[in-house]
Write a protein that holds these residues in place. Structure first.
Motif, PDB file in Angstrom:
ATOM      1  N   ARG A   3      -2.225 -21.423  -1.004  1.00  0.00           N
ATOM      2  CA  ARG A   3      -1.705 -21.861  -2.306  1.00  0.00           C
ATOM      3  C   ARG A   3      -1.307 -20.662  -3.152  1.00  0.00           C
ATOM      4  O   ARG A   3      -0.231 -20.649  -3.768  1.00  0.00           O
ATOM      5  CB  ARG A   3      -2.767 -22.681  -3.042  1.00  0.00           C
ATOM      6  N   THR A   4      -2.163 -19.649  -3.192  1.00  0.00           N
ATOM      7  CA  THR A   4      -1.878 -18.466  -4.008  1.00  0.00           C
ATOM      8  C   THR A   4      -0.632 -17.737  -3.507  1.00  0.00           C
ATOM      9  O   THR A   4       0.220 -17.312  -4.292  1.00  0.00           O
ATOM     10  CB  THR A   4      -3.081 -17.507  -3.995  1.00  0.00           C
ATOM     11  N   LYS A  14      -7.114 -12.543  -6.669  1.00  0.00           N
ATOM     12  CA  LYS A  14      -5.703 -12.815  -6.390  1.00  0.00           C
ATOM     13  C   LYS A  14      -4.965 -11.556  -5.941  1.00  0.00           C
ATOM     14  O   LYS A  14      -4.007 -11.643  -5.154  1.00  0.00           O
ATOM     15  CB  LYS A  14      -5.036 -13.438  -7.616  1.00  0.00           C
ATOM     16  N   SER A  39       2.920 -17.355  -5.532  1.00  0.00           N
ATOM     17  CA  SER A  39       3.204 -16.005  -6.017  1.00  0.00           C
ATOM     18  C   SER A  39       4.476 -15.391  -5.439  1.00  0.00           C
ATOM     19  O   SER A  39       4.913 -14.338  -5.899  1.00  0.00           O
ATOM     20  CB  SER A  39       2.024 -15.073  -5.693  1.00  0.00           C
ATOM     21  N   THR A  77     -13.905 -13.412  -4.002  1.00  0.00           N
ATOM     22  CA  THR A  77     -13.884 -14.823  -4.381  1.00  0.00           C
ATOM     23  C   THR A  77     -15.292 -15.377  -4.498  1.00  0.00           C
ATOM     24  O   THR A  77     -15.617 -16.107  -5.442  1.00  0.00           O
ATOM     25  CB  THR A  77     -13.091 -15.649  -3.342  1.00  0.00           C
ATOM     26  N   TRP A  84      -2.313 -26.833  -2.385  1.00  0.00           N
ATOM     27  CA  TRP A  84      -3.214 -26.996  -3.528  1.00  0.00           C
ATOM     28  C   TRP A  84      -3.969 -28.310  -3.442  1.00  0.00           C
ATOM     29  O   TRP A  84      -5.166 -28.380  -3.730  1.00  0.00           O
ATOM     30  CB  TRP A  84      -2.412 -26.914  -4.816  1.00  0.00           C
ATOM     31  N   GLN A 117      -5.556 -11.418  -2.359  1.00  0.00           N
ATOM     32  CA  GLN A 117      -4.886 -12.495  -1.630  1.00  0.00           C
ATOM     33  C   GLN A 117      -3.405 -12.226  -1.411  1.00  0.00           C
ATOM     34  O   GLN A 117      -2.831 -12.669  -0.412  1.00  0.00           O
ATOM     35  CB  GLN A 117      -5.066 -13.822  -2.387  1.00  0.00           C
ATOM     36  N   ILE A 118      -2.757 -11.508  -2.336  1.00  0.00           N
ATOM     37  CA  ILE A 118      -1.306 -11.289  -2.203  1.00  0.00           C
ATOM     38  C   ILE A 118      -0.995  -9.893  -1.674  1.00  0.00           C
ATOM     39  O   ILE A 118       0.160  -9.448  -1.749  1.00  0.00           O
ATOM     40  CB  ILE A 118      -0.585 -11.515  -3.547  1.00  0.00           C
ATOM     41  N   SER A 151      -4.373 -19.667 -17.434  1.00  0.00           N
ATOM     42  CA  SER A 151      -5.504 -19.968 -16.557  1.00  0.00           C
ATOM     43  C   SER A 151      -6.538 -20.833 -17.266  1.00  0.00           C
ATOM     44  O   SER A 151      -7.074 -21.788 -16.688  1.00  0.00           O
ATOM     45  CB  SER A 151      -6.144 -18.655 -16.081  1.00  0.00           C
ATOM     46  N   ASP A 181      -6.876 -22.244  -0.340  1.00  0.00           N
ATOM     47  CA  ASP A 181      -6.706 -21.528  -1.601  1.00  0.00           C
ATOM     48  C   ASP A 181      -5.841 -20.288  -1.397  1.00  0.00           C
ATOM     49  O   ASP A 181      -5.003 -19.954  -2.247  1.00  0.00           O
ATOM     50  CB  ASP A 181      -8.072 -21.140  -2.165  1.00  0.00           C
ATOM     51  N   ASP A 183     -11.350 -13.249 -11.057  1.00  0.00           N
ATOM     52  CA  ASP A 183     -10.261 -14.049 -10.502  1.00  0.00           C
ATOM     53  C   ASP A 183      -9.003 -13.199 -10.322  1.00  0.00           C
ATOM     54  O   ASP A 183      -8.261 -13.360  -9.349  1.00  0.00           O
ATOM     55  CB  ASP A 183      -9.975 -15.240 -11.416  1.00  0.00           C
TER      56      ASP A 183
END
Length: 253
Positions: free
Chosen positions: A70-71, A178, A75, A108, A6, A181-182, A226, A67, A174
């Motif tokens: 970090r996510t 995410k 998570s 994003t 982060w 991202q996961i 958030s 980023d 957002d």
């Protein structure tokens, strides 16, 4: 464990977005001085929105892998899938290749363009409104000479309002970002449902499937924490930016 990632993302993003914003504002302002002003076209209302969007887009591309890491680290929950940022980085490269570090980049960018544009644009708008209010207050109190300088508290409130507006408008994007991202993260179910790899074909598919499965409220999951994070962060960033800019200008001129 996500703290280091982060911090790297924050530093890279912060430096890039400020640098690109200053550059964008300077270039557009120079053009406006010799062309748009002569043709009586006022760009001041749109300048901050456009420069903020362009700067946010460029900065996001440069710092996106941080980023993403970090996510993922934030998570994964317990037990940890990745104990360190390095282990997450190596696993993503080995399983998904270099393109894996940019998973979810498209949503994003779709998010950051309106988010950065709104944040910078609304901040500039709130600043102008506050300066007008200061001038009106000065005229009512018969003060000699209206001061256009805002107090640190006024700058903080403008930044707080700008961050809140941008987050409330762009939070659904957002959420989609995410989810991308996961994808494929094998975390424990108690930390949230797993998102299978390639669960969504594209951004529009993700939006429609989230609404179908979770309702419109699914697009606003996590909106409170958030916003609590984004609003004061934006306020502090803008106040620090204003004072740093004034300090740099004073020593360079």
């Amino acid at each position: 464990m996500g703290f280091l990632a982060w911090q790297c993302a924050s530093l890279t993003y912060g430096y890039a977005i400020h640098s690109h914003t200053i550059y964008s504002v300077t270039q557009i302002e120079n053009i406006r001085c010799w062309f748009f002003q002569e043709n009586h076209i006022n760009l001041s209302a749109y300048l901050s929105y456009v420069s903020g969007a362009l700067a946010g887009c460029a900065a996001t591309v440069g710092s996106y892998p941080f980023d993403l890491l970090r996510t993922i680290l934030a998570s994964q929950g317990e037990p940890k899938v990745y104990p360190t940022m390095r282990s997450a980085f190596v696993d993503i490269i080995s399983t998904r290749g270099f393109r894996g570090l940019y998973a979810g980049l498209s949503p994003t960018l779709v998010e950051i363009i309106p988010y950065a544009g709104l944040q910078f644009g609304t901040y500039d708008t709130f600043k102008r409104w506050t300066m007008d209010w200061n001038r009106i207050r000065s005229s009512n109190t018969s003060s000699t000479g209206a001061d256009n300088n805002l107090s640190s508290f006024q700058l903080f409130v403008c930044g707080l309002a700008a961050g809140t507006c941008a987050k409330l408008v762009c939070h659904p994007l957002d959420v989609v970002k995410k989810r991308f991202q996961i994808e494929g993260l094998q975390r424990h179910p108690k930390y949230g449902a797993r998102v299978e790899h390639r669960a969504y074909r594209n951004m529009s598919d993700a939006l429609s499937r989230i609404v179908q499965a979770e309702g419109w409220a699914g697009l606003y999951k996590g909106i409170v924490p958030s916003t609590v994070k984004a609003a004061p962060a934006g306020a502090v960033t803008f106040v620090a930016y204003e004072y740093a800019s004034d300090w740099l200008e004073s020593i360079l001129t």
